[in-house]
Design a protein around this motif. Sequence first.
Motif, PDB file in Angstrom:
ATOM      1  N   ALA A   1       0.830  -1.203   0.000  1.00 18.57           N
ATOM      2  CA  ALA A   1       0.000   0.000   0.000  1.00 18.57           C
ATOM      3  C   ALA A   1       0.867   1.256   0.000  1.00 18.57           C
ATOM      4  CB  ALA A   1      -0.929  -0.005   1.214  1.00 18.57           C
ATOM      5  N   MET A   2       1.952   1.215   0.766  1.00 18.28           N
ATOM      6  CA  MET A   2       2.796   2.396   0.871  1.00 18.28           C
ATOM      7  C   MET A   2       3.604   2.656  -0.402  1.00 18.28           C
ATOM      8  SD  MET A   2       1.880   3.641   3.633  1.00 18.28           S
ATOM      9  CE  MET A   2       0.297   2.855   3.330  1.00 18.28           C
ATOM     10  N   VAL A   3       3.968   1.588  -1.114  1.00 19.93           N
ATOM     11  CA  VAL A   3       4.670   1.735  -2.394  1.00 19.93           C
ATOM     12  C   VAL A   3       3.827   2.576  -3.340  1.00 19.93           C
ATOM     13  CG1 VAL A   3       5.305   0.465  -4.476  1.00 19.93           C
ATOM     14  CG2 VAL A   3       6.130  -0.310  -2.260  1.00 19.93           C
ATOM     15  N   LYS A   4       2.539   2.284  -3.405  1.00 15.74           N
ATOM     16  CA  LYS A   4       1.643   3.044  -4.283  1.00 15.74           C
ATOM     17  C   LYS A   4       1.523   4.489  -3.807  1.00 15.74           C
ATOM     18  CE  LYS A   4      -1.076  -1.008  -5.617  1.00 15.74           C
ATOM     19  NZ  LYS A   4      -2.414  -1.656  -5.573  1.00 15.74           N
ATOM     20  N   LYS A   5       1.474   4.666  -2.492  1.00 18.10           N
ATOM     21  CA  LYS A   5       1.280   6.002  -1.944  1.00 18.10           C
ATOM     22  C   LYS A   5       2.437   6.925  -2.295  1.00 18.10           C
ATOM     23  CE  LYS A   5       0.413   8.525   2.362  1.00 18.10           C
ATOM     24  NZ  LYS A   5       0.088   8.441   3.801  1.00 18.10           N
ATOM     25  N   VAL A   6       3.678   6.438  -2.205  1.00 18.68           N
ATOM     26  CA  VAL A   6       4.834   7.310  -2.451  1.00 18.68           C
ATOM     27  C   VAL A   6       5.315   7.267  -3.899  1.00 18.68           C
ATOM     28  CG1 VAL A   6       5.599   7.156  -0.058  1.00 18.68           C
ATOM     29  CG2 VAL A   6       6.539   5.557  -1.730  1.00 18.68           C
ATOM     30  N   GLY A   7       4.811   6.308  -4.686  1.00 16.22           N
ATOM     31  CA  GLY A   7       5.145   6.284  -6.102  1.00 16.22           C
ATOM     32  C   GLY A   7       6.340   5.443  -6.485  1.00 16.22           C
ATOM     33  N   ALA A   8       6.746   4.504  -5.626  1.00 19.47           N
ATOM     34  CA  ALA A   8       7.833   3.592  -5.996  1.00 19.47           C
ATOM     35  C   ALA A   8       7.367   2.686  -7.135  1.00 19.47           C
ATOM     36  CB  ALA A   8       8.274   2.766  -4.795  1.00 19.47           C
ATOM     37  N   ASP A   9       8.332   2.142  -7.874  1.00 19.58           N
ATOM     38  CA  ASP A   9       7.994   1.291  -9.015  1.00 19.58           C
ATOM     39  C   ASP A   9       7.804  -0.163  -8.633  1.00 19.58           C
ATOM     40  OD1 ASP A   9       8.351   3.259 -11.315  1.00 19.58           O
ATOM     41  OD2 ASP A   9      10.269   3.454 -10.276  1.00 19.58           O
ATOM     42  N   ASP A  10       8.390  -0.572  -7.515  1.00 19.39           N
ATOM     43  CA  ASP A  10       8.321  -1.982  -7.140  1.00 19.39           C
ATOM     44  C   ASP A  10       8.663  -2.121  -5.669  1.00 19.39           C
ATOM     45  OD1 ASP A  10       7.940  -4.683  -7.436  1.00 19.39           O
ATOM     46  OD2 ASP A  10       9.725  -5.043  -8.661  1.00 19.39           O
ATOM     47  N   PHE A  11       8.330  -3.275  -5.119  1.00 15.90           N
ATOM     48  CA  PHE A  11       8.652  -3.608  -3.733  1.00 15.90           C
ATOM     49  C   PHE A  11       9.031  -5.080  -3.666  1.00 15.90           C
ATOM     50  CE2 PHE A  11       6.923  -5.962  -0.119  1.00 15.90           C
ATOM     51  CZ  PHE A  11       7.745  -5.497   0.887  1.00 15.90           C
ATOM     52  N   MET A  12      10.035  -5.387  -2.862  1.00 16.52           N
ATOM     53  CA  MET A  12      10.386  -6.784  -2.610  1.00 16.52           C
ATOM     54  C   MET A  12      10.807  -6.928  -1.162  1.00 16.52           C
ATOM     55  SD  MET A  12      13.111  -9.302  -4.534  1.00 16.52           S
ATOM     56  CE  MET A  12      12.040  -9.441  -5.958  1.00 16.52           C
ATOM     57  N   ALA A  13      10.314  -7.980  -0.513  1.00 11.11           N
ATOM     58  CA  ALA A  13      10.705  -8.261   0.869  1.00 11.11           C
ATOM     59  C   ALA A  13      12.092  -8.889   0.888  1.00 11.11           C
ATOM     60  CB  ALA A  13       9.684  -9.194   1.523  1.00 11.11           C
TER      61      ALA A  13
END
Length: 309
Positions: A279-291
């Motif tokens: 959810a936070m990736v979308k909020k700040v505008g990052a292109d991707d997320f990986m744990a």
Amino acid sequence: MAGVLDSVNQRTQLVGQNRLELLLFRLRGRQIYGINVFKVKEVLQCPRLSSIPNSRNVVRGVAHIRGETIPIIDLSMSIGLPGIPQEDLATSFVIITEYNRKTQGFLVTAVDRIMNMNWEDILPPPKGAGRDVYLTAVTKIDDKLVEIIDVEKVLAEVSPLGENVTEAVLSKSADRVPGHLPVLVVDDSSVARRQIERCLTAIGMEVATRNDGKQAYDYLKEITSDGSRAKDHLSLIISDVEMPEMDGYTLVTKVKGDPALADVFIMLHTSLSGVFNQAMVKKVGADDFMAKFSPDELAERVMEIIDQG
């Protein structure tokens, strides 16, 4: 302890404001330590522990909590201090945390309170502290020094992760990666930087590293000061979220708001909760997320990003 953690549910309001909440605790002695509340699932009085045959000394046992069997790590012993005496366990506390896709408890002697802070007030460890110091940052609260422990370093020693990319993934990289621009890796943990750099160099990537978001942003402004764009210099940026001075969310917000930097691909790569981060990736505008941290997953994802251009 329920009252201490009441504010955890409001943590999403801090995102993009370069703020964090620190849970303050003590080990043996008067020194105050801190851990980001984002990592904390629960705080409870030390439960009954069951021993684990052939386990490391720092693992004091396992606890059965809400249907889950969780290893309990003596945080004092993990950073080179005397462990908590057996007779003091009943009055000690366990901080249940989630790091790098695993749940574990950290045994501490006392839990104090939660402090809402600005990442600008969280500073890197003093220069000259040495490579073996278990700190990622320090700050001051009420004129007292608070030390923020490098939990990834602790866990890498207690339960080492596999850091090597498998041959199956390496075989895919031979004709895909060479010749591409470097990757900028941003992480305050020396262990995490080493893990990521080792993974990327294994598939033929050049790597530049910075220790926090402010260093990374200054570097990006420097390389684009001639009128070029960040994408002319870098294949992508892989950034941690929790970092002193400027966190990863704020870094993404600043980069995506700068025309010279906005088109560079940014992946947030963090040990924080995956569901929350999506959810936070979308909020700040990052292109991707990986744990964190799977070398094969990271290597394959980087190759995909490079293929997509």
